[in-house]
Structure formats: structure tokens, C-alpha cells
Design a protein around this motif. Structure first.
Motif, mmCIF file in Angstrom:
data_model
loop_
_atom_site.group_PDB
_atom_site.id
_atom_site.type_symbol
_atom_site.label_atom_id
_atom_site.label_comp_id
_atom_site.label_asym_id
_atom_site.label_seq_id
_atom_site.Cartn_x
_atom_site.Cartn_y
_atom_site.Cartn_z
ATOM 1 N N LEU A 77 -167.142 49.474 -118.140
ATOM 2 C CA LEU A 77 -165.687 49.482 -118.128
ATOM 3 C C LEU A 77 -165.164 50.663 -118.945
ATOM 4 N N GLN A 78 -164.314 51.431 -118.310
ATOM 5 C CA GLN A 78 -163.703 52.593 -118.942
ATOM 6 C C GLN A 78 -162.194 52.429 -118.895
ATOM 7 N N THR A 79 -161.538 52.673 -120.008
ATOM 8 C CA THR A 79 -160.083 52.634 -120.002
ATOM 9 C C THR A 79 -159.548 53.807 -120.803
ATOM 10 N N VAL A 99 -156.214 49.588 -127.531
ATOM 11 C CA VAL A 99 -157.561 49.072 -127.269
ATOM 12 C C VAL A 99 -157.574 47.555 -127.377
ATOM 13 N N ASP A 100 -156.954 47.016 -128.404
ATOM 14 C CA ASP A 100 -156.924 45.555 -128.562
ATOM 15 C C ASP A 100 -156.247 44.883 -127.372
ATOM 16 N N ALA A 101 -155.184 45.507 -126.865
ATOM 17 C CA ALA A 101 -154.485 44.943 -125.709
ATOM 18 C C ALA A 101 -155.346 45.012 -124.457
ATOM 19 N N SER A 102 -156.073 46.124 -124.282
ATOM 20 C CA SER A 102 -156.961 46.253 -123.119
ATOM 21 C C SER A 102 -158.102 45.252 -123.193
ATOM 22 N N LEU A 103 -158.647 45.064 -124.371
ATOM 23 C CA LEU A 103 -159.723 44.078 -124.538
ATOM 24 C C LEU A 103 -159.240 42.681 -124.146
ATOM 25 N N LYS A 104 -158.040 42.349 -124.545
ATOM 26 C CA LYS A 104 -157.490 41.028 -124.211
ATOM 27 C C LYS A 104 -157.272 40.903 -122.715
ATOM 28 N N ARG A 105 -156.681 41.952 -122.107
ATOM 29 C CA ARG A 105 -156.411 41.892 -120.670
ATOM 30 C C ARG A 105 -157.702 41.857 -119.854
ATOM 31 N N LEU A 106 -158.705 42.605 -120.286
ATOM 32 C CA LEU A 106 -159.978 42.650 -119.573
ATOM 33 C C LEU A 106 -160.891 41.475 -119.915
ATOM 34 N N ASN A 107 -160.471 40.662 -120.880
ATOM 35 C CA ASN A 107 -161.237 39.474 -121.288
ATOM 36 C C ASN A 107 -162.666 39.851 -121.680
ATOM 37 N N THR A 108 -162.773 40.869 -122.516
ATOM 38 C CA THR A 108 -164.084 41.337 -122.965
ATOM 39 C C THR A 108 -164.029 41.672 -124.450
ATOM 40 N N TYR A 110 -165.770 44.253 -125.729
ATOM 41 C CA TYR A 110 -165.978 45.691 -125.943
ATOM 42 C C TYR A 110 -165.651 46.485 -124.689
ATOM 43 N N ILE A 111 -165.282 47.720 -124.895
ATOM 44 C CA ILE A 111 -165.065 48.698 -123.830
ATOM 45 C C ILE A 111 -166.204 49.701 -123.906
ATOM 46 N N ASP A 112 -166.782 50.014 -122.764
ATOM 47 C CA ASP A 112 -167.890 50.965 -122.772
ATOM 48 C C ASP A 112 -167.430 52.372 -123.116
ATOM 49 N N ILE A 113 -166.323 52.799 -122.481
ATOM 50 C CA ILE A 113 -165.841 54.170 -122.670
ATOM 51 C C ILE A 113 -164.323 54.152 -122.852
ATOM 52 N N LEU A 114 -163.849 54.801 -123.899
ATOM 53 C CA LEU A 114 -162.417 54.978 -124.126
ATOM 54 C C LEU A 114 -162.089 56.463 -123.996
ATOM 55 N N LEU A 115 -161.109 56.773 -123.147
ATOM 56 C CA LEU A 115 -160.656 58.154 -122.993
ATOM 57 C C LEU A 115 -159.249 58.310 -123.565
ATOM 58 N N LEU A 116 -159.007 59.452 -124.191
ATOM 59 C CA LEU A 116 -157.663 59.823 -124.597
ATOM 60 C C LEU A 116 -156.977 60.422 -123.371
ATOM 61 N N HIS A 117 -155.878 59.813 -122.969
ATOM 62 C CA HIS A 117 -155.245 60.082 -121.674
ATOM 63 C C HIS A 117 -154.215 61.196 -121.805
ATOM 64 N N ASP A 133 -164.150 55.925 -135.468
ATOM 65 C CA ASP A 133 -165.155 55.289 -136.328
ATOM 66 C C ASP A 133 -164.883 53.793 -136.444
ATOM 67 N N THR A 134 -163.627 53.451 -136.625
ATOM 68 C CA THR A 134 -163.257 52.038 -136.774
ATOM 69 C C THR A 134 -163.598 51.242 -135.522
ATOM 70 N N LEU A 135 -163.207 51.774 -134.378
ATOM 71 C CA LEU A 135 -163.461 51.077 -133.113
ATOM 72 C C LEU A 135 -164.954 50.975 -132.830
ATOM 73 N N HIS A 136 -165.684 52.034 -133.116
ATOM 74 C CA HIS A 136 -167.137 52.026 -132.863
ATOM 75 C C HIS A 136 -167.847 51.074 -133.817
ATOM 76 N N ASN A 137 -167.504 51.123 -135.093
ATOM 77 C CA ASN A 137 -168.165 50.288 -136.092
ATOM 78 C C ASN A 137 -167.869 48.803 -135.896
ATOM 79 N N ARG A 138 -166.722 48.508 -135.325
ATOM 80 C CA ARG A 138 -166.367 47.109 -135.057
ATOM 81 C C ARG A 138 -166.910 46.628 -133.718
ATOM 82 N N GLY A 139 -167.592 47.510 -132.993
ATOM 83 C CA GLY A 139 -168.195 47.143 -131.718
ATOM 84 C C GLY A 139 -167.201 47.033 -130.579
ATOM 85 N N LYS A 140 -166.022 47.592 -130.752
ATOM 86 C CA LYS A 140 -165.000 47.480 -129.711
ATOM 87 C C LYS A 140 -165.119 48.566 -128.648
#
Length: 305
Positions: A77-79, A99-108, A110-117, A133-140
Motif C-alpha cells: 500500500l502506497q499513499t 498518515v494517521d488518517a490514512s492508516l485509519k481509513r485503510l484499516n491497517t 502500517y503503510i508500505d510507502i509514503l510519498l510527498l505529493h 524518523d518518527t513514522l519509521h520508528n513507530r512502524g507506521k
């Protein structure tokens, strides 16, 4: 479906990705059929963004696949985030909340890939590095990339990032070939020789950054599709001739043309038509010769020096 290595090779994904911008218009049942068609064709990566359908595309996707731990393991999953109403925002607060909102909507979890749009000229690279670093270290988020950025923008980010940029999502189609044109017309005083992107094609190859081609059937920015369009008679005649010899549709040839490039470009297709998706996926098995590739390129109105 053939797979390619993303960036430095830690992640393997299908050559073709399903873009999920339009699934907000589908019912859950229709979206489920489309996603299962993609999976049956060997597609394992799905491209989202927080702005697609105002977030509804991510919600419908999760409902359509019946998201659970078993399903999640089969998907990449990439967002994307950073586009807001009237401005761009790469601030720490916005990236984390998006990211937190996408995780909730995707019901997951973690996100595999996050792109700056799209680029944000007010970006503070140190702040982006901190939030990554924060997102990676928290496993998101596992991996990171950008969309529509030039080499120096990526260099600026990578100076500070611990998680290097692995993807750059760029517009590329047979009729949108600026990044290719400038490399073919070096040392020429003509418009196609103008390098508008900082040699982004060669840069991404040098830096092991996977290019993801968006809008592979569009001409202009969002002016419409070139396939079966009377504005492009020579191009369509050439594509149709080659499609007939290969036993595939014109849409498969349009994607195969992108996949033929040795940069190992991944193509994002946004169709919601199940049969057309099946037809497009045949591009992964099409081998265009060098002569055929250049024939299509010239038919689009490009002249070789």
C-alpha cells in the motif's frame, strides 16, 4: 506479471500498479471486483493519496478487500500527502496527521510507502527528516518517496534523511516525454533540447530511485487520452499496427512502451474497467524491439536529431 525491485531492492513490486484515485466513485462491490481483478493479474501494489475522493478512496479500498492481517500481507500500500486546499504542506504536524488518517481509513497499522505529493517550496528538510524518523520508528511507514520532484529537491531532502528517497512519481506517457526528449537532443538549439527537469531520468537511474509513471495514457496535463483520439492519427495507426502484431490492445502497447525503457519504470494505471485492466496487464509480457520503441516515439511527433 513481472516484478521489479523498488529503489535499493529491499522491496519487490509488480511492474504495473493500480492507481486508486477513481475508486471513490465505485460501490464497495465494484471496487472489490476491480481489486481482485488486479490481484489475479499479478498486481500487488496499490497507489493512494489522502486527497483522492477526499479520503473516500482509501475507505472504499479497505472495505472492498475486507482488510485483515491475512489480506494485508498480500498488498503493498502506497499513499501520498502534502496537498491541501490552495497550498502544499510538508510540515511535521500535517504529515503525521495525514498518515494517521490514512492508516485509519485503510484499516491497517502500517503503510508500505509514503510519498510527498508535489514539492512544497516552504519545506524544512530537517523537519521532514524528523517526521520520517518518527513514522519509521513507530512502524507506521516502511519506505519513503516523493512525487514530481527534481534532482536538487531530492538531494536537499536526502542530505537530512535517514530513510532515503526510493521513489519519484512523475508524469510520463508517449505524448509526455520531456525527460526523454532532452536526453536525445543534447547540444541542440531546439525546444526538445531544453532540460526542464534537471536530467531527472538519468538522476533517478544513478541514485537507484524508481520512477513511477502517472497518467500513461494522457496528453498534456489532463487534456485527455491520446489512444483512439483523432488528434493523433499517425501515433494511433502505429500503435494499432504494433498491437495487432503482438496480439494485444493499444493500451497494452502504450504501457509496454514505458516498461521497455531500461530505467525499469513502474507504471500506475487508474482504470476502473475490469476488462481494460486485464488488457493493460498484458503489457508486462510484451517485448518491444528498439526499432518499435523509436517508431512509436517518432509517430508521436518527435524528431530524432
Amino acid at each position: 506479471m513481472k516484478n521489479i525491485k523498488i529503489g535499493n531492492g529491499e522491496l519487490s513490486a509488480s511492474q504495473i500498479s493500480l492507481g486508486c484515485m477513481r475508486i471513490a466513485k465505485l460501490s464497495t462491490a465494484q471496487a472489490s471486483t476491480l481489486i481482485n481483478t488486479a490481484l489475479d493479474q499479478g498486481i500487488n501494489i496499490f497507489d493512494h493519496a489522502d486527497i483522492y475522493g477526499g479520503g473516500k478512496s482509501e475507505e472504499i479500498f479497505a472495505e472492498a478487500v475486507g482488510m485483515n492481517s491475512n489480506v494485508r500481507e498480500k498488498l503493498i500500500l502506497q499513499t501520498k500527502c502534502g496537498i491541501r486546499q490552495g497550498f502544499f504542506d510538508f510540515s511535521k504536524e500535517h504529515i503525521i496527521s495525514s498518515v494517521d488518517a490514512s492508516l485509519k481509513r485503510l484499516n491497517t497499522e502500517y503503510i508500505d510507502i509514503l510519498l510527498l505529493h508535489r514539492p512544497d517550496t516552504l519545506m524544512e528538510p530537517e523537519e521532514v527528516a524528523e517526521v520520517f524518523d518518527t513514522l519509521h520508528n513507530r512502524g507506521k511507514v516502511k519506505y519513503f518517496g516523493v512525487s514530481n520532484q527534481n534532482p536538487m529537491q531530492i538531494e536537499l531532502l536526502n542530505k537530512y534523511l535517514n530513510q532515503k528517497i526510493l521513489i519519484n512519481q512523475l508524469q510520463l506517457s508517449i505524448t509526455n516525454t520531456g525527460m526523454i526528449d532532452s536526453g536525445l537532443n543534447v547540444n541542440m538549439k531546439i525546444d526538445p533540447s531544453i532540460d526542464r527537469d534537471g536530467s531527472i531520468l538519468e538522476y533517478c537511474r544513478l541514485k537507484d530511485i524508481t520512477i513511477q509513471a502517472w497518467s500513461p495514457f494522457q496528453y498534456g496535463f489532463f487534456e485527455g487520452a491520446f489512444l483512439d483520439n483523432p488528434k493523433f492519427p499517425e501515433l494511433n495507426a502505429t500503435i494499432n499496427k504494433i498491437a495487432e502484431t503482438k496480439g494485444v490492445t493499444n493500451s497494452a502497447i502504450a504501457v509496454a512502451w514505458i516498461l521497455r525503457h531500461p530505467a525499469k519504470i513502474q507504471t500506475i494505471v487508474g482504470t476502473t474497467n475490469n476488462q481494460r485492466l486485464k488488457d493493460i496487464c498484458k503489457a508486462s509480457q510484451v517485448e518491444l524491439s528498439r526499432q518499435e520503441w523509436y517508431e512509436i516515439y517518432r509517430a508521436a511527433g518527435n524528431q530524432l536529431p
